[in-house]
Scaffold this active site. Structure first.
Site, PDB file in Angstrom:
ATOM      1  N   GLY A  38      25.104  53.302  49.061  1.00 46.60           N
ATOM      2  CA  GLY A  38      26.187  52.706  49.752  1.00 46.60           C
ATOM      3  C   GLY A  38      26.823  52.147  48.868  1.00 46.60           C
ATOM      4  O   GLY A  38      26.166  51.074  47.275  1.00 46.60           O
ATOM      5  N   ALA A  43      30.438  45.518  45.024  1.00 46.46           N
ATOM      6  CA  ALA A  43      29.354  45.829  45.370  1.00 46.46           C
ATOM      7  C   ALA A  43      28.732  47.325  46.076  1.00 46.46           C
ATOM      8  O   ALA A  43      29.285  47.721  46.207  1.00 46.46           O
ATOM      9  CB  ALA A  43      28.819  45.003  46.733  1.00 46.46           C
ATOM     10  N   ASP A 154      38.218  45.278  59.444  1.00 47.96           N
ATOM     11  CA  ASP A 154      38.043  46.559  58.722  1.00 47.96           C
ATOM     12  C   ASP A 154      36.753  47.736  60.256  1.00 47.96           C
ATOM     13  O   ASP A 154      35.514  47.919  59.355  1.00 47.96           O
ATOM     14  CB  ASP A 154      37.128  46.228  57.372  1.00 47.96           C
ATOM     15  CG  ASP A 154      37.295  47.306  56.722  1.00 47.96           C
ATOM     16  OD1 ASP A 154      37.636  47.924  56.574  1.00 47.96           O
ATOM     17  OD2 ASP A 154      36.273  47.226  55.664  1.00 47.96           O
TER      18      ASP A 154
HETATM   19  N1  ATP Z   1      22.671  47.382  55.652  1.00 47.31           N
HETATM   20  C1  ATP Z   1      22.995  48.306  55.389  1.00 47.31           C
HETATM   21  N2  ATP Z   1      21.631  49.713  55.850  1.00 47.31           N
HETATM   22  C2  ATP Z   1      22.271  50.486  55.072  1.00 47.31           C
HETATM   23  N3  ATP Z   1      22.908  51.205  54.385  1.00 47.31           N
HETATM   24  C3  ATP Z   1      23.941  50.018  54.446  1.00 47.31           C
HETATM   25  C4  ATP Z   1      23.849  48.695  54.750  1.00 47.31           C
HETATM   26  N4  ATP Z   1      25.166  47.679  54.436  1.00 47.31           N
HETATM   27  C5  ATP Z   1      25.747  48.820  54.155  1.00 47.31           C
HETATM   28  N5  ATP Z   1      25.425  49.921  54.107  1.00 47.31           N
HETATM   29  C6  ATP Z   1      26.126  51.127  53.202  1.00 47.31           C
HETATM   30  O1  ATP Z   1      26.907  50.726  51.585  1.00 47.31           O
HETATM   31  C7  ATP Z   1      28.023  50.695  52.201  1.00 47.31           C
HETATM   32  C8  ATP Z   1      29.140  49.942  51.580  1.00 47.31           C
HETATM   33  O2  ATP Z   1      28.456  48.356  52.250  1.00 47.31           O
HETATM   34  P1  ATP Z   1      30.329  47.432  52.734  1.00 47.31           P
HETATM   35  O3  ATP Z   1      30.563  48.384  52.822  1.00 47.31           O
HETATM   36  O4  ATP Z   1      29.171  45.881  52.439  1.00 47.31           O
HETATM   37  O5  ATP Z   1      30.421  47.107  51.321  1.00 47.31           O
HETATM   38  P2  ATP Z   1      31.582  46.576  51.038  1.00 47.31           P
HETATM   39  O6  ATP Z   1      31.944  46.185  49.060  1.00 47.31           O
HETATM   40  O7  ATP Z   1      32.005  45.072  51.099  1.00 47.31           O
HETATM   41  O8  ATP Z   1      32.313  47.568  50.796  1.00 47.31           O
HETATM   42  P3  ATP Z   1      33.814  48.389  51.628  1.00 47.31           P
HETATM   43  O9  ATP Z   1      34.532  49.345  50.844  1.00 47.31           O
HETATM   44  O10 ATP Z   1      33.562  49.204  52.523  1.00 47.31           O
HETATM   45  O11 ATP Z   1      34.469  47.172  51.635  1.00 47.31           O
HETATM   46  C9  ATP Z   1      28.301  50.874  53.791  1.00 47.31           C
HETATM   47  O12 ATP Z   1      29.808  52.630  54.205  1.00 47.31           O
HETATM   48  C10 ATP Z   1      27.102  51.946  54.141  1.00 47.31           C
HETATM   49  O13 ATP Z   1      27.022  53.007  53.963  1.00 47.31           O
END
Ligand code: ATP
Length: 672
Positions: A38, A43, A154
């Site tokens: 992801g 991140a 979100d």
């Molecule tokens: N614990 C997990 N296990 C499996 N996949 C995960 C996990 N955490 C996140 N992901 C995957 O990674 C993607 C991105 O993670 P996350 O949303 O936490 O990152 P972010 O930088 O906070 O993203 P966003 O742009 O959605 O705010 C998620 O949409 C999901 O598909």
């Protein structure tokens, strides 16, 4: 947790089985990163092995370089996640710094996000019983968060994660807000009673539609259109032909959430009692219905990524991206706010000073969402909207260095001295029609031409400066609420500003980063022909206001015109509005000054009246040059004050008087 001397961190309960707390290492070398599963704003998430424990985990690697959130915010997110303890909310097991990154270790959710599952297998959405099961779990998570003073902010299909056993959890705390973080718990409680959940509940309703249809409402439309539709249209629902398959209970539940008046939305606890959720089933049901036969998460993610890349190679924005951007706009357009009530109040009153269209009487949050004329909506977009979505950058700069706020002379970001069209093409071209729906194209074009019809802004002549600019909103009421753009922040401000901000200012320092022309809340404008690489895009903040930027920045922008229409058109629209507002305000001040001077020069009231009513430059053709030479709105205001209060007039700043010069008048007005 970051930088802690200890080499282990206690895991959350249940992770070790049998209730014992396992010790998770907090050194990068103890984790073996496997495939990417992801990616978010700042991140990348990997499946990983925790070597000492032999356990598969997910590791979110947050790049400090790519986030312009300060370390405190990042830490807050990690800390919040670590403190979470609920089966329906993804918790962080531990976190630690590794070079320029923060690693957040989480339980591995092998099913991935509901968005990914839908995109892979259910493009038209899930069946109702699946939706009820998923949403019940999400509501339980929300209930827990709200009860503990957190707002998720979100909620969306992309943040509903499913584990291998059919467990459903709400993930991603990047933009969550803690109501109590100011430390004044009691005040926070009193101020926010009942309110914070409203935002999440709206998003929850939209998420229900997203799960039902495979995409969020209006997801095919460009962001600004979506925002306008959110504000103008009746709330969406399950009202169409295709929705006949859904039960009355489902429709009612969605309708309860999607009420524009925030205070009328139910709490998570109340929603859980709705009949709709009686059909919710077990985790096994989710396994059977959603996970069986599904390719592994890594492979699924890779396939979706390749599809997106393929579309990008064809210079098309992937549908998923479009949808994500639009749905974020949609949900956030109505459901997000910053959580500083005082700040909101002052912003609201600022707007009322700038715009007659917005009443300042009621500064309650809910009133901010209650404007119902299109003019008010436009004002909302142009001012409140952008102010609401201010990023931490502004706050940081404002807090750090007020000198970074530009002088009035610097405040006009659309000026002739920066008239190169290098940054963006405001004149949307016909060839871009395929990039955005016709209706929105026409609407936007219409908006531009209405600006130019006043003679104050011509889409053909005007452009944004190609110089990197930092956008600062002057929240000082004394300034009359002019939205100001700091042309050049002071060296002090630069040195104290967040690193990413500084990098925006000094494009020479890092030429690999696309020069940021202007950054307003979630939007930024970059030169149209710059290849934006997400991995190298600067100043990405893990906040909803920047999420869209990140998504946009992942795209290659082939031409300025295309960019203007399909990608940054929305941001241009906002910026043009801001510019227009700035200019209108200045125009008002100048016209006031002119009026006063006319009075003093015994100009007939009839003529003066017509002057004040007519905004066209031609009406100023025969005015006194000195009246018009003051483009400095502060000076104009001071002059006005002096005229209004002669007793207070300052002899050190005498009002200049000189000869009438029609050309000068026109010249000045045309520059406004
Ligand atoms: N614990 C997990 N296990 C499996 N996949 C995960 C996990 N955490 C996140 N992901 C995957 O990674 C993607 C991105 O993670 P996350 O949303 O936490 O990152 P972010 O930088 O906070 O993203 P966003 O742009 O959605 O705010 C998620 O949409 C999901 O598909």
């Amino acid at each position: 947790m970051v930088g802690s001397g200890s080499k282990h961190a206690a895991g959350g309960s249940g992770l070790g089985g049998g209730g014992e707390r396992r010790k998770y290492p907090i050194r990068a070398e103890d984790y073996e990163l496997y495939e990417e599963i992801g990616q978010g704003v700042s991140a990348i998430v990997y499946r990983a092995l925790c070597r000492p424990l032999g356990e598969t985990v997910a590791v979110k690697v947050l790049d400090f370089e790519r986030t312009n959130s300060n370390l405190n915010n990042i830490m807050r997110e990690a800390q919040t996640m670590i403190l979470i303890d609920h089966p329906n909310v993804v918790k962080a097991i531990c976190s630690f710094a590794n070079n320029q990154t923060l690693w957040v270790v989480m339980p591995y959710m092998a099913g991935g996000s509901c968005l990914h599952i839908m995109k892979s297998v259910y493009p038209d959405g899930f069946e109702e019983a699946v939706i009820a099961t998923l949403l019940r779990e999400v509501l339980r998570g929300l209930e827990y968060l709200h009860h503990h003073g957190h707002i998720h902010r979100d909620v969306k299909a992309g943040n509903i994660l499913v584990d291998s056993r059919g467990g459903v959890k709400l993930g991603d705390f990047g933009v969550s807000a803690c109501l109590f973080e100011s430390g004044d718990r009691q005040r926070a409680r009193n101020t926010f009673v009942g309110t914070p959940c409203w935002a999440d509940i709206w998003s929850f309703g939209i998420t229900a539609l997203e799960l039902a249809h495979g995409h969020a409402p209006f997801s095919k439309y460009p962001p600004m259109k979506v925002l306008l539709m959110t504000l103008q249209n009746a709330p969406p629902g399950l009202d169409y032909e295709r929705d006949k398959k859904f039960s009355r209970h489902f429709k009612q539940m969605v309708a309860m959430c999607l009420v524009k008046e925030p205070s009328k939305r139910p709490t998570a606890t109340k929603l859980l009692k709705q009949s709709f959720f009686k059909q919710a089933r077990s985790h096994d049901y989710i396994v059977r219905k959603l996970l069986e036969g599904l390719p592994g998460l890594g492979a699924r993610y890779q396939a979706l990524k390749e599809k997106d890349e393929h579309l990008l190679a064809q210079k098309k924005m992937p549908d998923g991206r479009k949808e994500e951007i639009s749905q974020d706009e949609y949900k956030r357009g109505i459901s997000s706010w910053n959580f500083d009530i005082d700040d909101l109040k002052s912003q609201a009153s600022l707007i009322s000073e700038c715009e007659d269209t917005i009443s300042s009487k009621d500064t309650d949050i809910s009133s901010i969402y209650d404007f119902d004329t299109s003019l008010q909506e436009q004002a909302l977009e142009g001012s409140l909207f952008s102010m609401k979505y201010d990023t931490d950058i502004e706050n940081d700069v404002m807090a750090n260095d007020k000198s970074a706020v530009s002088s009035p002379e610097q405040s006009v970001c659309l000026s002739r001295k920066h008239s190169s069209m290098e940054s963006c093409d405001l004149d949307l071209q016909e060839k871009d029609l395929d990039a955005i729906p016709t209706s929105s194209f026409q609407e936007r074009k219409c908006s531009f031409s209405s600006c130019s019809s006043d003679g104050f802004l011509s889409s053909k002549e005007s452009s944004f400066s190609s110089k990197p600019q930092i956008n600062i909103h002057n929240r000082d009421k004394g300034s009359g609420g002019v939205l100001q753009v700091a042309d050049e922040p002071s060296p002090e401000a630069i040195s104290r500003a967040p690193k990413s901000l500084v990098s925006n200012v000094d494009e020479h320092d890092d030429r690999s980063k696309p020069p940021l022309i202007q950054q307003r809340g979630r939007f930024k404008v970059t030169p149209g022909n710059v290849e934006l690489d997400k991995a190298h895009s600067p100043g990405l903040q893990k906040s909803h206001s920047m999420q869209t930027i990140s998504q946009l920045s992942a795209l290659s922008i082939p031409s300025s015109a295309e960019a203007a229409s399909s990608i940054i058109g929305g941001s241009l629209y906002i910026q043009l509005y801001n510019v227009l507002q700035t200019n209108l305000l200045q125009r008002e001040q100048i016209l006031h000054a002119m009026k006063q001077l006319y009075i003093s020069d015994s100009i007939s009231p009839v003529r003066m009246h017509s002057l004040s009513r007519s905004p066209s430059p031609s009406s100023a053709l025969s005015v006194d040059r000195s009246m018009l030479l003051s483009t400095d709105s502060a000076a104009a205001q001071q002059n006005l004050n002096q005229r209004a209060n002669p007793a207070e007039s300052d002899s050190r700043n005498p009002l200049p008087k000189s000869e009438p010069k029609a050309e000068a008048a026109q010249d000045v007005l045309s520059k406004i």
